[in-house]
Design an enzyme around this catalytic site. Structure first.
Site, PDB file in Angstrom:
ATOM      1  N   GLY A  13     -38.864 -11.954   4.016  1.00  0.00           N
ATOM      2  CA  GLY A  13     -38.185 -11.963   2.509  1.00  0.00           C
ATOM      3  C   GLY A  13     -37.925 -10.890   1.976  1.00  0.00           C
ATOM      4  O   GLY A  13     -37.724  -9.715   2.448  1.00  0.00           O
ATOM      5  N   HIS A  54     -31.338  -6.321   6.081  1.00  0.00           N
ATOM      6  CA  HIS A  54     -31.569  -7.607   6.837  1.00  0.00           C
ATOM      7  C   HIS A  54     -30.074  -8.322   7.302  1.00  0.00           C
ATOM      8  O   HIS A  54     -29.850  -8.587   8.472  1.00  0.00           O
ATOM      9  CB  HIS A  54     -32.270  -8.608   5.810  1.00  0.00           C
ATOM     10  CG  HIS A  54     -33.682  -8.110   5.361  1.00  0.00           C
ATOM     11  ND1 HIS A  54     -33.875  -7.916   4.240  1.00  0.00           N
ATOM     12  CD2 HIS A  54     -34.654  -8.175   6.370  1.00  0.00           C
ATOM     13  CE1 HIS A  54     -35.145  -7.575   4.389  1.00  0.00           C
ATOM     14  NE2 HIS A  54     -35.761  -7.622   5.470  1.00  0.00           N
ATOM     15  N   GLU A  90     -34.076  -0.630  13.589  1.00  0.00           N
ATOM     16  CA  GLU A  90     -34.905   0.491  14.069  1.00  0.00           C
ATOM     17  C   GLU A  90     -35.407   1.094  13.235  1.00  0.00           C
ATOM     18  O   GLU A  90     -36.361   2.320  13.456  1.00  0.00           O
ATOM     19  CB  GLU A  90     -33.775   1.476  14.809  1.00  0.00           C
ATOM     20  CG  GLU A  90     -33.111   0.813  16.109  1.00  0.00           C
ATOM     21  CD  GLU A  90     -32.261   1.975  16.968  1.00  0.00           C
ATOM     22  OE1 GLU A  90     -31.759   2.835  16.040  1.00  0.00           O
ATOM     23  OE2 GLU A  90     -31.779   1.640  17.945  1.00  0.00           O
ATOM     24  N   SER A 132     -37.510  -3.488   1.893  1.00  0.00           N
ATOM     25  CA  SER A 132     -37.971  -4.407   0.850  1.00  0.00           C
ATOM     26  C   SER A 132     -38.874  -3.575  -0.467  1.00  0.00           C
ATOM     27  O   SER A 132     -39.020  -4.130  -1.603  1.00  0.00           O
ATOM     28  CB  SER A 132     -38.766  -5.543   1.216  1.00  0.00           C
ATOM     29  OG  SER A 132     -37.861  -6.421   2.225  1.00  0.00           O
TER      30      SER A 132
END
Length: 282
Positions: free
Chosen positions: A31, A37, A150, A188
């Site tokens: 998340g 993402h 990566e 994140s």
């Protein structure tokens, strides 16, 4: 986009689509989604009929309970990001019991020593947690292709090793690091930094570029000294480690070998937020 909130809904969805012969691409997340993402799903969209995301903050890969508690969570925002992207056909948001039916414990894995390098030295058991959750998600989702960034290069190598040793019929695809315009690798954890500290943190990428320029011109011990000097001068930053390692074994090297590929790895703590990055050495 379908939102699959439990294992039964997921398995029904997978069965329907497998019967139609659809090729499945999958990228798991914890998340706090960002453009990095979405770059995984862009890659998956090009090669698959069906693209699946998952959002699950895996308790067994955190060594520190406080770190688990602080991990950013906003499921509604994440679902909206995925819907707006138009890249994902379904998102799986399991409960802990869907992944760990009895107790949230890791299996033990032998990754041929990859787990003992770099992150493994300071985070014992971390990669057992990663392997456990990824293997279970693979078995439930049954993807043809799975995509990993990566930025977490050691994790990518370990998942490739797990698939090889477990003989899972899945191709693991590495996706290049997605960076902000400043060069900072998207993460994140960046959400916990102020805009000023994000801007200051571009020194991490700038340093890696310098390391690539210095590579094969000066010795690796000299490079390490220069990197240490750079971060000694940065306010509110602590260099946790910097090293150059063989891309296949992940073992640190102090010498250049012509027939091997190398990558520089760095971890910097910025105002208590741990940032990781790496770069292939040309």
């Amino acid at each position: 986009m379908e939102v699959l909130n439990n294992k039964k809904n997921l398995l029904d969805f997978i069965e329907r689509n497998k019967e139609m012969g659809k090729r499945i691409g999958f990228a798991p997340t914890m998340g706090a989604l960002h453009d990095g993402h979405l770059s995984l799903y862009e890659a998956a969209r090009k090669e698959n009929d069906l693209v699946i995301s998952s959002i699950f903050v895996n308790p067994t890969q955190f060594n520190n309970a406080e770190d688990l508690e602080k991990y950013p969570r906003n499921i509604e925002r994440d679902i909206l990001i995925l819907e707006k992207s138009g890249l994902v056909d379904a998102v799986y948001i399991p409960e802990v019991s869907d992944i760990y039916p009895e107790k949230a414990e890791s299996q033990h894995y032998d990754f041929d020593g990859l787990e003992n390098e770099m992150e493994g030295k300071s985070r014992p058991g971390h990669f057992d947690g990663v392997g456990t959750v990824v293997e279970e998600l693979f078995r439930q989702i049954q993807p043809d292709n799975a995509y990993f960034g990566e930025k977490d290069y050691q994790q990518l190598a370990i998942i490739k090793k797990m698939v090889e040793k477990k003989k899972l019929p899945i191709k693991i695809k590495g996706v290049p690091i997605y960076r902000a315009e400043s060069g900072l690798a998207l993460s994140s954890r960046n959400q916990r930094l102020s805009e000023d500290r994000k801007e200051a943190s571009q020194i991490i990428y700038q340093t890696l570029k310098k390391v690539n320029d210095w590579f094969r011109i000066i010795t690796i011990p000299e490079i390490k000294d220069r990197v240490s000097d750079i971060f000694d001068q940065q306010r509110g930053m602590k260099l946790e480690y910097f090293l150059i390692a063989d891309e296949e074994t992940l073992k640190e090297t102090d010498f250049f070998y012509k027939d091997r590929n190398f990558r520089a790895f760095i971890v910097v703590v910025v105002d208590g937020v741990r940032l990781i990055d790496n770069m292939h050495m040309d």
